[in-house]
Design an enzyme around this catalytic site. Structure first.
Site, PDB file in Angstrom:
ATOM      1  N   GLU A 137       0.914  -1.036   0.121  1.00  0.00           N
ATOM      2  CA  GLU A 137      -0.171   0.042  -0.019  1.00  0.00           C
ATOM      3  C   GLU A 137       0.874   1.200  -0.110  1.00  0.00           C
ATOM      4  O   GLU A 137       1.816   1.221   0.811  1.00  0.00           O
ATOM      5  CB  GLU A 137      -0.726  -0.023   1.281  1.00  0.00           C
ATOM      6  CG  GLU A 137      -1.703  -1.215   1.434  1.00  0.00           C
ATOM      7  CD  GLU A 137      -2.217  -1.202   2.996  1.00  0.00           C
ATOM      8  OE1 GLU A 137      -2.400  -0.196   3.607  1.00  0.00           O
ATOM      9  OE2 GLU A 137      -2.676  -2.439   3.278  1.00  0.00           O
ATOM     10  N   LYS A 173       2.223   4.583   1.275  1.00  0.00           N
ATOM     11  CA  LYS A 173       2.162   5.236   2.507  1.00  0.00           C
ATOM     12  C   LYS A 173       1.641   6.592   2.551  1.00  0.00           C
ATOM     13  O   LYS A 173       2.586   7.235   2.158  1.00  0.00           O
ATOM     14  CB  LYS A 173       3.413   4.927   3.193  1.00  0.00           C
ATOM     15  CG  LYS A 173       3.670   5.428   4.628  1.00  0.00           C
ATOM     16  CD  LYS A 173       4.889   5.078   5.213  1.00  0.00           C
ATOM     17  CE  LYS A 173       4.680   5.160   6.862  1.00  0.00           C
ATOM     18  NZ  LYS A 173       4.824   6.476   7.281  1.00  0.00           N
ATOM     19  N   ASP A 197       1.129  10.266   3.424  1.00  0.00           N
ATOM     20  CA  ASP A 197       1.690  11.129   4.155  1.00  0.00           C
ATOM     21  C   ASP A 197       0.752  12.178   4.652  1.00  0.00           C
ATOM     22  O   ASP A 197       0.589  13.391   4.424  1.00  0.00           O
ATOM     23  CB  ASP A 197       2.989  11.731   3.525  1.00  0.00           C
ATOM     24  CG  ASP A 197       3.936  12.465   4.466  1.00  0.00           C
ATOM     25  OD1 ASP A 197       3.796  12.247   5.700  1.00  0.00           O
ATOM     26  OD2 ASP A 197       4.787  13.381   4.054  1.00  0.00           O
ATOM     27  N   TYR A 215      -7.281   1.943   6.009  1.00  0.00           N
ATOM     28  CA  TYR A 215      -6.432   1.038   5.617  1.00  0.00           C
ATOM     29  C   TYR A 215      -6.006  -0.101   6.831  1.00  0.00           C
ATOM     30  O   TYR A 215      -5.636  -1.071   6.590  1.00  0.00           O
ATOM     31  CB  TYR A 215      -5.125   1.542   5.175  1.00  0.00           C
ATOM     32  CG  TYR A 215      -4.163   2.390   6.153  1.00  0.00           C
ATOM     33  CD1 TYR A 215      -4.018   2.158   7.417  1.00  0.00           C
ATOM     34  CD2 TYR A 215      -4.189   3.831   5.912  1.00  0.00           C
ATOM     35  CE1 TYR A 215      -3.437   2.921   8.200  1.00  0.00           C
ATOM     36  CE2 TYR A 215      -3.564   4.688   6.625  1.00  0.00           C
ATOM     37  CZ  TYR A 215      -3.060   4.225   7.926  1.00  0.00           C
ATOM     38  OH  TYR A 215      -2.581   5.176   8.725  1.00  0.00           O
ATOM     39  N   LYS A 264      10.501   3.196   3.185  1.00  0.00           N
ATOM     40  CA  LYS A 264      10.479   4.568   3.003  1.00  0.00           C
ATOM     41  C   LYS A 264      11.147   5.167   1.527  1.00  0.00           C
ATOM     42  O   LYS A 264      12.192   4.229   1.407  1.00  0.00           O
ATOM     43  CB  LYS A 264      11.098   5.265   3.914  1.00  0.00           C
ATOM     44  CG  LYS A 264      10.428   5.038   5.450  1.00  0.00           C
ATOM     45  CD  LYS A 264       9.126   5.673   5.350  1.00  0.00           C
ATOM     46  CE  LYS A 264       9.014   7.071   6.016  1.00  0.00           C
ATOM     47  NZ  LYS A 264       9.480   7.338   7.468  1.00  0.00           N
ATOM     48  N   CYS A 312      34.518  18.895  28.528  1.00  0.00           N
ATOM     49  CA  CYS A 312      32.937  19.133  28.222  1.00  0.00           C
ATOM     50  C   CYS A 312      32.606  20.365  28.234  1.00  0.00           C
ATOM     51  O   CYS A 312      32.879  21.437  28.867  1.00  0.00           O
ATOM     52  CB  CYS A 312      32.109  18.377  29.640  1.00  0.00           C
ATOM     53  SG  CYS A 312      30.504  18.840  29.627  1.00  0.00           S
ATOM     54  N   CYS A 355      30.327  21.685  31.439  1.00  0.00           N
ATOM     55  CA  CYS A 355      30.726  21.746  32.930  1.00  0.00           C
ATOM     56  C   CYS A 355      32.600  22.003  32.955  1.00  0.00           C
ATOM     57  O   CYS A 355      32.938  22.011  33.940  1.00  0.00           O
ATOM     58  CB  CYS A 355      30.512  20.640  33.688  1.00  0.00           C
ATOM     59  SG  CYS A 355      31.135  19.138  33.017  1.00  0.00           S
ATOM     60  N   CYS A 366      31.691  13.077  28.902  1.00  0.00           N
ATOM     61  CA  CYS A 366      32.044  13.914  30.054  1.00  0.00           C
ATOM     62  C   CYS A 366      31.949  13.037  31.111  1.00  0.00           C
ATOM     63  O   CYS A 366      31.389  12.122  31.473  1.00  0.00           O
ATOM     64  CB  CYS A 366      30.945  15.006  30.022  1.00  0.00           C
ATOM     65  SG  CYS A 366      30.783  15.796  31.634  1.00  0.00           S
ATOM     66  N   CYS A 385      27.705  17.826  36.170  1.00  0.00           N
ATOM     67  CA  CYS A 385      27.606  18.265  35.133  1.00  0.00           C
ATOM     68  C   CYS A 385      26.022  18.621  34.638  1.00  0.00           C
ATOM     69  O   CYS A 385      25.148  17.808  34.845  1.00  0.00           O
ATOM     70  CB  CYS A 385      27.893  17.229  33.836  1.00  0.00           C
ATOM     71  SG  CYS A 385      27.715  17.802  32.096  1.00  0.00           S
TER      72      CYS A 385
HETATM   73  S1  IVH Z   1      -0.912   0.654   8.840  1.00  0.00           S
HETATM   74  C1  IVH Z   1      -0.127  -1.832  12.493  1.00  0.00           C
HETATM   75  N1  IVH Z   1      -0.850   1.550   6.297  1.00  0.00           N
HETATM   76  O1  IVH Z   1       2.347   5.401   8.718  1.00  0.00           O
HETATM   77  C2  IVH Z   1      -0.321  -1.120  11.286  1.00  0.00           C
HETATM   78  N2  IVH Z   1      -0.032   2.931   7.856  1.00  0.00           N
HETATM   79  O2  IVH Z   1       4.701   4.603  10.180  1.00  0.00           O
HETATM   80  C3  IVH Z   1      -0.469   0.395  11.662  1.00  0.00           C
HETATM   81  N3  IVH Z   1       0.261   5.226   7.191  1.00  0.00           N
HETATM   82  O3  IVH Z   1       0.668   5.664  11.754  1.00  0.00           O
HETATM   83  C4  IVH Z   1      -0.430   1.463  10.167  1.00  0.00           C
HETATM   84  N4  IVH Z   1      -0.077   4.936   5.263  1.00  0.00           N
HETATM   85  O4  IVH Z   1      -0.030   7.049  10.082  1.00  0.00           O
HETATM   86  C5  IVH Z   1      -0.616   1.729   7.432  1.00  0.00           C
HETATM   87  N5  IVH Z   1      -1.335   2.143   3.964  1.00  0.00           N
HETATM   88  C6  IVH Z   1      -0.952   2.530   5.305  1.00  0.00           C
HETATM   89  C7  IVH Z   1      -0.418   3.788   5.824  1.00  0.00           C
HETATM   90  C8  IVH Z   1       0.050   3.886   6.927  1.00  0.00           C
HETATM   91  C9  IVH Z   1       0.291   5.864   5.838  1.00  0.00           C
HETATM   92  C10 IVH Z   1       0.923   6.072   8.408  1.00  0.00           C
HETATM   93  C11 IVH Z   1       0.138   5.685   9.674  1.00  0.00           C
HETATM   94  C12 IVH Z   1       0.981   4.950  10.559  1.00  0.00           C
HETATM   95  C13 IVH Z   1       2.537   5.412  10.188  1.00  0.00           C
HETATM   96  C14 IVH Z   1       3.318   4.390  10.474  1.00  0.00           C
END
Ligand code: IVH
Length: 692
Positions: free
Chosen positions: A121, A123, A125, A231, A319, A413, A416, A431, A437
């Site tokens: 899926e 991700k 943002d 999701y 990522k 340091c 301190c 330190c 400190c």
């Molecule tokens: S699943 C246990 N699916 O990414 C599973 N997260 O780094 C939890 N996010 O907090 C998340 N797209 O805010 C999932 N297709 C996707 C996502 C997704 C964005 C975000 C979400 C999560 C964060 C984790």
């Protein structure tokens, strides 16, 4: 009037059912802004009655009990919502090799060579949300917050037209989770409007979405035109789907937007293709994404894999490569951490890196500076990836000023003045100022009140620094004596203005002082694991603290063995090695640490370790050792299962061992067990114990 003492079990069950239904109806009526179904008084009376009956018949507590539900709606727009199922995050990986490692780890855990299907899926943002439906009606929405508790954004979510308000044929209780985002077009339009009005603009669509969703006035949220993708799920009364793919089908049927690019991939090759393709189309998407999420598709497998502290074992976020930019190093300064480590930080001329303004970067340690030959005045490439601290990737030597000199790492340091020394096998210089400190002391205090430690709300970094400098709080004990000291008039608590009370400080009122003391007092009871973590012993993080708590059960026991320098038991714990044990014993060698702990124990109660998980299990509280090759389970899976059943897993057999689980070709551990008369069981017997 119902007399709870006189109820039979059958009557009590019927009564609990009636109350749950009545209160659910009332909640729905409220959230839909209909005429209230119950008066506040009737509502409260039902709630009390429910609590009384549940107290007498705890075995009858219903899954949909109002005592488990977020009861009456919260007063302020952003009341707190406790997540009954934590909202987790994902582990990040940055390369296809790491993805392969992740998949290999999953297979190892499941002891299979076969391909595993992953749902891939984009991700998104944005900002994660959870939306709770009861009897098909949207009743509550929340942000993720810290994962355990979020903000109540019910009213704001209601303004997002993409969120269905009513579901047909949904489970009685269903929490749908996903991401709220702002499209790129809406973001640019909003910023253009703000700019023309002379207002501050948002740095990126994510910030704009967050700022729009967390508005006290939901009408503003409505104007901002937010979007969402669903999701995952949280609490659900009956899970009617068997896979992530299946879940997406349900979501669509119920009317939730799901991402059209989600794809089920059968193997690594397909996953790789998915990722490459997404990178390519990334800029043409109408919304921002920062990577791909891979989830084991089959939920039965997800359940076997389970969770680490804050992330599932069955999913990972891949990522996109970090974004980079060029800028100049205006200064290099040294930060002193909790353990005295000196960390060099580059101050940068502010630069926009993929939508975020970056003005500092970590330089890690002195070797790193030398290796890259980073100097003040240099032009450098900086990169950021996700939430990690920006880094300097490279220096552009052509742009180096003629008079530039190599950076000299200080041997003292900067905070301190004590000697800063570097042990032979260590990368960091530390330190030696220890307790004297101020920088270390402040960082230790920050750690002490941090989320996984005492978690004291209201004692943020800035306040800790100010209070430390003014000698109001110089050690952890002071936090708990603050209220009394503040109340004692004439006390010269505040060096600069003797007699001044917190209430009279700039920016503090009676209410905020009360809130602070309430937040402190709320933490006078603390779990053993948190307490150990809060002490900030080197190398002892949350997972180790929990292991120690589980194995020693109470503070006294732990302290006795540690002050006696007995590390045998400590080191028998699977997951605690020699170097860690050394640091722990060192901590107890410091007179000052012991005396601080003892003073602290007069202020706070450390709860003995309680088995939070399956106390009923025959393995609960027992110490288990695995040896030999297991047939049905991998080692990690067996270990995780044992721990989930409340057992401690040790790496070696001793008189404290309760069971030794024998796989095939078990060697010396089996022999030791025999000699010590410890019970040995087969893998099948172990499985039978686990599964009751
Ligand atoms: S699943 C246990 N699916 O990414 C599973 N997260 O780094 C939890 N996010 O907090 C998340 N797209 O805010 C999932 N297709 C996707 C996502 C997704 C964005 C975000 C979400 C999560 C964060 C984790």
């Amino acid at each position: 009037m119902i007399e709870v003492e006189k109820l039979s079990k059958e009557q009590a069950a019927a009564e609990l059912k009636r109350i749950a239904e009545e209160m659910a109806k009332s909640d729905i009526a409220y959230y839909q802004n209909d005429a209230p179904y119950l008066s506040d008084a009737e509502y409260d009376a039902l709630k009390r009655l429910n609590a009384e009956i549940e107290k007498r018949f705890p075995e009858l507590i219903r899954d949909d009990s109002p005592s488990k539900r977020i009861g009456a709606p919260l007063q302020s727009a952003f009341g707190k919502v406790a997540h009954r199922f934590p909202m987790l995050s994902l582990a990040d990986v940055f390369s296809i090799e790491e993805v392969e490692d992740f998949i290999a780890g999953v297979k190892r855990f499941l002891n299979t060579e076969a391909d595993i299907a992953f749902m891939c899926e984009p991700k998104i943002d944005g900002l994660s949300f959870t939306a709770r439906y009861e009897n098909g009606l949207f009743v509550q929405g929340a942000t993720r917050g810290d994962g355990r508790e979020g903000e109540d954004i019910t009213a704001n979510l209601k303004t997002i037209s993409q969120l269905p308000q009513r579901l047909e044929n949904a489970p009685e209780v269903l929490e749908v989770r996903g991401e709220v985002y702002m499209s790129k077009a809406d973001f640019f339009a909003l910023n253009a409007k703000y700019e023309s009005e002379g207002k501050k603009t948002f740095a990126n669509p994510r910030n704009a979405a967050a700022g729009s969703l967390r508005q006290l006035d939901p009408e503003i949220t409505r104007e901002r035109n937010l979007s969402l993708f669903a999701y995952t799920w949280g609490e659900v009364s009956e899970r009617v789907w068997q896979s992530q793919e299946d879940f997406f089908r349900c979501l669509k049927k119920w009317g939730f937007p799901t991402n059209p690019n989600n794809r089920l991939c059968q193997n690594v090759a397909e996953i790789e293709k998915f990722f490459a393709n997404l990178m390519e189309i990334r800029s043409s998407l109408t919304y921002d994404i920062d990577g791909v999420v891979y989830k084991v598709n089959d939920i039965a497998l997800q359940e076997r894999l389970g969770f680490l502290t804050r992330t599932p074992r069955w999913a990972v976020a891949h990522k996109f490569p970090a974004e980079q930019a060029l800028t100049k190093v205006s200064n290099i300064r040294i930060q002193v951490g909790r353990t005295g480590a000196l960390t060099p930080v580059a101050d940068l001329e502010p630069v926009n890196v993929g939508g975020v303004i970056v003005s500092h970067a970590t330089l890690h340690n002195e070797d790193e500076i030398r290796r890259k030959d980073i100097r003040i005045g240099d032009t450098v490439v900086v990169q950021r990836a996700g939430d990690v601290i920006p880094q300097v990737v490279a220096v552009l030597p052509d742009k180096r000023p003629a008079n530039s000199v190599p950076f000299e790492f200080p041997h003292f340091c900067p905070e301190c003045g004590a000697h800063a020394i570097r042990e032979e096998d260590e990368a960091v210089r530390r330190c030696t100022g220890g307790l004297t400190c101020p920088a270390q002391a402040i960082e230790r205090l920050k750690h002490f009140v941090s989320r996984d430690a005492f978690d004291i709300e209201g004692l943020g970094g800035k306040i800790i620094e100010t209070f430390y400098k003014e000698k109001i709080i110089v050690n952890p004990v002071d936090i708990f004596t603050l209220e009394n000291r503040n109340a004692a008039r004439g006390d010269d608590l505040f060096a600069q203005e003797p007699g001044l009370r917190l209430e009279a400080r700039d920016g503090w009122g009676k209410k905020s002082v009360e809130n602070l003391f309430a937040a402190i007092n709320k933490r006078r009871h603390i779990s053993l694991a948190r307490f150990i973590y809060a002490l900030g012993i080197r190398q002892v993080g949350t997972a180790t603290s929990r292991l120690i708590a589980q194995n020693f059960e109470n503070w006294r026991h732990f302290e006795e063995e540690m002050t006696a320098g007995e590390t045998e038991k400590l080191m028998s714990v699977d997951g605690i090695g020699e170097s860690m044990a050394h640091d722990i014993v060192e901590f107890f060698r410091e007179e000052h640490n012991i005396s601080t702990v003892h003073k602290l124990l007069q202020e706070v109660t450390v709860e003995d370790f309680a088995e939070q998980i399956s106390t009923g299990s025959p393995l609960s509280g027992k110490t288990v050792v695995f040896t030999g090759t297991l047939e049905h389970l991998t080692r990690s899976e067996a270990k995780a299962k044992a721990q989930a059943a409340g057992a401690k897993v040790a790496g070696s057999v001793s008189k404290n061992t309760d069971f030794v689980v024998l796989g095939t070709a078990a060697g010396s551990k089996a022999k030791t067990a025999l000699e010590l008369g410890i019970r040995t069981i087969s893998e099948e017997e172990f499985l039978a114990l686990i599964n009751g």
